[in-house]
Write a protein that holds these residues in place. Structure first.
Motif, PDB file in Angstrom:
ATOM      1  N   PRO A  21       0.843  -1.205   0.000  1.00 60.69           N
ATOM      2  CA  PRO A  21       0.000   0.000   0.000  1.00 60.69           C
ATOM      3  C   PRO A  21       0.878   1.254   0.000  1.00 60.69           C
ATOM      4  O   PRO A  21       2.088   1.194   0.213  1.00 60.69           O
ATOM      5  CB  PRO A  21      -0.794  -0.116   1.309  1.00 60.69           C
ATOM      6  CG  PRO A  21      -0.720  -1.562   1.677  1.00 60.69           C
ATOM      7  CD  PRO A  21       0.611  -2.050   1.177  1.00 60.69           C
ATOM      8  N   ARG A  22       0.261   2.400  -0.234  1.00 61.12           N
ATOM      9  CA  ARG A  22       1.008   3.651  -0.245  1.00 61.12           C
ATOM     10  C   ARG A  22       1.518   3.997   1.151  1.00 61.12           C
ATOM     11  O   ARG A  22       0.894   3.692   2.154  1.00 61.12           O
ATOM     12  CB  ARG A  22       0.125   4.790  -0.763  1.00 61.12           C
ATOM     13  CG  ARG A  22      -0.174   4.695  -2.263  1.00 61.12           C
ATOM     14  CD  ARG A  22      -0.928   5.934  -2.716  1.00 61.12           C
ATOM     15  NE  ARG A  22      -1.168   5.907  -4.155  1.00 61.12           N
ATOM     16  CZ  ARG A  22      -1.773   6.890  -4.826  1.00 61.12           C
ATOM     17  NH1 ARG A  22      -2.185   7.970  -4.177  1.00 61.12           N
ATOM     18  NH2 ARG A  22      -1.956   6.798  -6.123  1.00 61.12           N
ATOM     19  N   TYR A  23       2.666   4.656   1.143  1.00 61.37           N
ATOM     20  CA  TYR A  23       3.262   5.093   2.403  1.00 61.37           C
ATOM     21  C   TYR A  23       2.338   6.090   3.104  1.00 61.37           C
ATOM     22  O   TYR A  23       1.751   6.965   2.474  1.00 61.37           O
ATOM     23  CB  TYR A  23       4.618   5.747   2.122  1.00 61.37           C
ATOM     24  CG  TYR A  23       5.270   6.365   3.347  1.00 61.37           C
ATOM     25  CD1 TYR A  23       6.122   5.620   4.149  1.00 61.37           C
ATOM     26  CD2 TYR A  23       5.016   7.679   3.702  1.00 61.37           C
ATOM     27  CE1 TYR A  23       6.724   6.162   5.261  1.00 61.37           C
ATOM     28  CE2 TYR A  23       5.613   8.247   4.818  1.00 61.37           C
ATOM     29  CZ  TYR A  23       6.468   7.485   5.595  1.00 61.37           C
ATOM     30  OH  TYR A  23       7.054   8.041   6.694  1.00 61.37           O
ATOM     31  N   LYS A  24       2.191   5.921   4.420  1.00 61.33           N
ATOM     32  CA  LYS A  24       1.463   6.888   5.243  1.00 61.33           C
ATOM     33  C   LYS A  24       2.410   7.393   6.321  1.00 61.33           C
ATOM     34  O   LYS A  24       3.240   6.644   6.829  1.00 61.33           O
ATOM     35  CB  LYS A  24       0.223   6.239   5.871  1.00 61.33           C
ATOM     36  CG  LYS A  24      -0.846   5.868   4.860  1.00 61.33           C
ATOM     37  CD  LYS A  24      -2.081   5.308   5.547  1.00 61.33           C
ATOM     38  CE  LYS A  24      -3.146   4.946   4.522  1.00 61.33           C
ATOM     39  NZ  LYS A  24      -4.365   4.387   5.170  1.00 61.33           N
ATOM     40  N   TRP A  25       2.285   8.648   6.669  1.00 61.30           N
ATOM     41  CA  TRP A  25       3.224   9.270   7.586  1.00 61.30           C
ATOM     42  C   TRP A  25       3.374   8.445   8.862  1.00 61.30           C
ATOM     43  O   TRP A  25       2.410   8.156   9.550  1.00 61.30           O
ATOM     44  CB  TRP A  25       2.784  10.689   7.921  1.00 61.30           C
ATOM     45  CG  TRP A  25       3.791  11.398   8.784  1.00 61.30           C
ATOM     46  CD1 TRP A  25       3.704  11.647  10.120  1.00 61.30           C
ATOM     47  CD2 TRP A  25       5.060  11.893   8.376  1.00 61.30           C
ATOM     48  NE1 TRP A  25       4.832  12.277  10.570  1.00 61.30           N
ATOM     49  CE2 TRP A  25       5.694  12.441   9.524  1.00 61.30           C
ATOM     50  CE3 TRP A  25       5.738  11.935   7.165  1.00 61.30           C
ATOM     51  CZ2 TRP A  25       6.958  13.023   9.478  1.00 61.30           C
ATOM     52  CZ3 TRP A  25       6.992  12.508   7.121  1.00 61.30           C
ATOM     53  CH2 TRP A  25       7.590  13.051   8.274  1.00 61.30           C
ATOM     54  N   HIS A  65       4.247   5.380   8.980  1.00 60.70           N
ATOM     55  CA  HIS A  65       4.026   3.960   8.720  1.00 60.70           C
ATOM     56  C   HIS A  65       4.593   3.614   7.344  1.00 60.70           C
ATOM     57  O   HIS A  65       3.952   3.885   6.334  1.00 60.70           O
ATOM     58  CB  HIS A  65       2.531   3.616   8.777  1.00 60.70           C
ATOM     59  CG  HIS A  65       1.914   3.866  10.111  1.00 60.70           C
ATOM     60  ND1 HIS A  65       2.055   3.000  11.173  1.00 60.70           N
ATOM     61  CD2 HIS A  65       1.160   4.898  10.568  1.00 60.70           C
ATOM     62  CE1 HIS A  65       1.398   3.477  12.225  1.00 60.70           C
ATOM     63  NE2 HIS A  65       0.857   4.629  11.880  1.00 60.70           N
ATOM     64  N   PRO A  66       5.796   3.026   7.269  1.00 60.72           N
ATOM     65  CA  PRO A  66       6.359   2.611   5.974  1.00 60.72           C
ATOM     66  C   PRO A  66       5.417   1.676   5.226  1.00 60.72           C
ATOM     67  O   PRO A  66       4.611   0.965   5.832  1.00 60.72           O
ATOM     68  CB  PRO A  66       7.652   1.904   6.378  1.00 60.72           C
ATOM     69  CG  PRO A  66       8.009   2.508   7.701  1.00 60.72           C
ATOM     70  CD  PRO A  66       6.700   2.781   8.384  1.00 60.72           C
ATOM     71  N   ALA A  67       5.522   1.688   3.919  1.00 60.29           N
ATOM     72  CA  ALA A  67       4.582   0.940   3.086  1.00 60.29           C
ATOM     73  C   ALA A  67       4.529  -0.539   3.434  1.00 60.29           C
ATOM     74  O   ALA A  67       3.445  -1.126   3.502  1.00 60.29           O
ATOM     75  CB  ALA A  67       4.955   1.132   1.614  1.00 60.29           C
ATOM     76  N   PHE A  68       5.672  -1.181   3.663  1.00 59.15           N
ATOM     77  CA  PHE A  68       5.662  -2.621   3.894  1.00 59.15           C
ATOM     78  C   PHE A  68       4.963  -2.988   5.201  1.00 59.15           C
ATOM     79  O   PHE A  68       4.482  -4.097   5.366  1.00 59.15           O
ATOM     80  CB  PHE A  68       7.097  -3.178   3.888  1.00 59.15           C
ATOM     81  CG  PHE A  68       7.876  -2.917   5.147  1.00 59.15           C
ATOM     82  CD1 PHE A  68       7.821  -3.800   6.216  1.00 59.15           C
ATOM     83  CD2 PHE A  68       8.667  -1.789   5.274  1.00 59.15           C
ATOM     84  CE1 PHE A  68       8.544  -3.573   7.381  1.00 59.15           C
ATOM     85  CE2 PHE A  68       9.399  -1.557   6.430  1.00 59.15           C
ATOM     86  CZ  PHE A  68       9.333  -2.447   7.483  1.00 59.15           C
ATOM     87  N   GLN A  69       4.897  -2.060   6.143  1.00 62.70           N
ATOM     88  CA  GLN A  69       4.237  -2.331   7.412  1.00 62.70           C
ATOM     89  C   GLN A  69       2.714  -2.261   7.307  1.00 62.70           C
ATOM     90  O   GLN A  69       2.012  -2.649   8.235  1.00 62.70           O
ATOM     91  CB  GLN A  69       4.737  -1.347   8.475  1.00 62.70           C
ATOM     92  CG  GLN A  69       6.186  -1.554   8.878  1.00 62.70           C
ATOM     93  CD  GLN A  69       6.614  -0.649  10.015  1.00 62.70           C
ATOM     94  OE1 GLN A  69       5.886   0.256  10.428  1.00 62.70           O
ATOM     95  NE2 GLN A  69       7.807  -0.897  10.538  1.00 62.70           N
ATOM     96  N   LEU A  70       2.206  -1.769   6.185  1.00 59.53           N
ATOM     97  CA  LEU A  70       0.761  -1.626   6.008  1.00 59.53           C
ATOM     98  C   LEU A  70       0.126  -2.838   5.341  1.00 59.53           C
ATOM     99  O   LEU A  70      -1.077  -2.858   5.122  1.00 59.53           O
ATOM    100  CB  LEU A  70       0.468  -0.365   5.176  1.00 59.53           C
ATOM    101  CG  LEU A  70       0.967   0.949   5.796  1.00 59.53           C
ATOM    102  CD1 LEU A  70       0.703   2.101   4.839  1.00 59.53           C
ATOM    103  CD2 LEU A  70       0.291   1.202   7.138  1.00 59.53           C
ATOM    104  N   GLY A  71       0.933  -3.834   5.001  1.00 56.08           N
ATOM    105  CA  GLY A  71       0.369  -5.035   4.396  1.00 56.08           C
ATOM    106  C   GLY A  71       1.043  -5.378   3.087  1.00 56.08           C
ATOM    107  O   GLY A  71       2.007  -4.737   2.654  1.00 56.08           O
ATOM    108  N   PHE A  72       0.535  -6.393   2.427  1.00 56.77           N
ATOM    109  CA  PHE A  72       1.092  -6.908   1.177  1.00 56.77           C
ATOM    110  C   PHE A  72      -0.046  -7.131   0.192  1.00 56.77           C
ATOM    111  O   PHE A  72      -1.029  -7.808   0.504  1.00 56.77           O
ATOM    112  CB  PHE A  72       1.853  -8.212   1.453  1.00 56.77           C
ATOM    113  CG  PHE A  72       2.268  -8.949   0.221  1.00 56.77           C
ATOM    114  CD1 PHE A  72       3.205  -8.429  -0.645  1.00 56.77           C
ATOM    115  CD2 PHE A  72       1.721 -10.196  -0.062  1.00 56.77           C
ATOM    116  CE1 PHE A  72       3.583  -9.112  -1.783  1.00 56.77           C
ATOM    117  CE2 PHE A  72       2.099 -10.893  -1.175  1.00 56.77           C
ATOM    118  CZ  PHE A  72       3.039 -10.355  -2.047  1.00 56.77           C
ATOM    119  N   LEU A  73       0.056  -6.554  -1.013  1.00 54.69           N
ATOM    120  CA  LEU A  73      -1.035  -6.607  -1.992  1.00 54.69           C
ATOM    121  C   LEU A  73      -0.815  -7.633  -3.093  1.00 54.69           C
ATOM    122  O   LEU A  73      -1.752  -7.996  -3.792  1.00 54.69           O
ATOM    123  CB  LEU A  73      -1.232  -5.218  -2.625  1.00 54.69           C
ATOM    124  CG  LEU A  73      -1.526  -4.066  -1.665  1.00 54.69           C
ATOM    125  CD1 LEU A  73      -1.670  -2.759  -2.436  1.00 54.69           C
ATOM    126  CD2 LEU A  73      -2.786  -4.351  -0.850  1.00 54.69           C
ATOM    127  N   GLY A  74       0.410  -8.099  -3.261  1.00 54.27           N
ATOM    128  CA  GLY A  74       0.681  -9.059  -4.336  1.00 54.27           C
ATOM    129  C   GLY A  74       2.038  -8.811  -4.963  1.00 54.27           C
ATOM    130  O   GLY A  74       2.860  -8.058  -4.436  1.00 54.27           O
TER     131      GLY A  74
END
Length: 215
Positions: free
Chosen positions: A189-193, A195-204
């Motif tokens: 997912p897109r980076y959120k302040w 929260h790095p992108a990889f910590q927000l999940g995995f899309l494929g």
């Protein structure tokens, strides 16, 4: 004496023919839709069946970098995935999530032959560079895979699966004597302040296929 109103027999006959033709066309349309639906269902079932089939002799893993023999081609498979550490996942993540664990499973399926690799993780902590944010920044667990397989030249259907993702087919056309790379890049997912992108999940994964032969 008034004449009786009504349509002539010829007009009634034309109307009757139009009704018959309309019913025939409606029936043809319904049959066509049923066939199309059945074919789509069969295609989905074929993909699912192919993903689960256990065959042998389609490919073999090789450790040398020699040129493939006549009639064969080599494919170097690479994939990486960075996840959060254990206990730092999203609230909606299931309790048996493999993210952050010591190992991660990557499964390859080529034309029905399947192999699963148990890849060890390596902790990685990438700092923020000059206030620029990247999808891999931060502390997490990195899993990297690189394997070379040899298979006959021609068209092959490849599935690359992970425990929490669905198989997505990749069709490749391999030429005799050549070597290729098939890279699976993670999609986050897109980076959120904060929260790095990889910590927000995995899309494929995004598959990248390339010819690396010198000839």
């Amino acid at each position: 004496m008034k004449e009786k109103s009504g349509k002539t027999p010829s007009v009634n006959l034309k109307a009757s023919r139009r009704n018959v033709m309309k019913k025939v066309m409606d029936s043809i349309l319904i049959i066509a839709l049923l066939i199309l639906t059945a074919n789509c269902g069969a295609a989905r079932e074929q993909i699912q069946t192919q993903s689960l089939t256990d065959r042998e002799g389609v490919f073999q893993e090789v450790t040398t970098v020699d040129e493939p023999p006549p009639g064969f081609a080599d494919v170097v498979l690479t994939a990486c995935l960075k996840t959060h550490l254990v206990g730092e996942g999203a609230l909606l993540e299931c309790g048996d999530s493999p993210h952050g664990g010591p190992f991660y499973l990557f499964t390859l399926n080529v034309d029905g032959q399947k192999v699963t690799w148990k890849v060890p993780g390596q902790r990685e902590n990438l700092p923020v560079v000059q206030d620029r944010h990247f999808q891999d920044e931060g502390d997490g667990m990195k899993y990297g895979l690189e394997k070379r397989i040899r298979l006959r030249a021609g068209i092959h259907r490849i599935f690359f699966e992970v425990p929490e993702g669905d198989a997505k087919p990749v069709t490749v056309n391999l030429q005799e004597g050549k070597s290729y790379t098939l890279e699976f890049r993670p999609i986050y997912p897109r980076y959120k302040w904060g929260h790095p992108a990889f910590q927000l999940g995995f899309l494929g994964f995004d598959a990248r296929f390339k010819d690396i032969s010198n000839n």
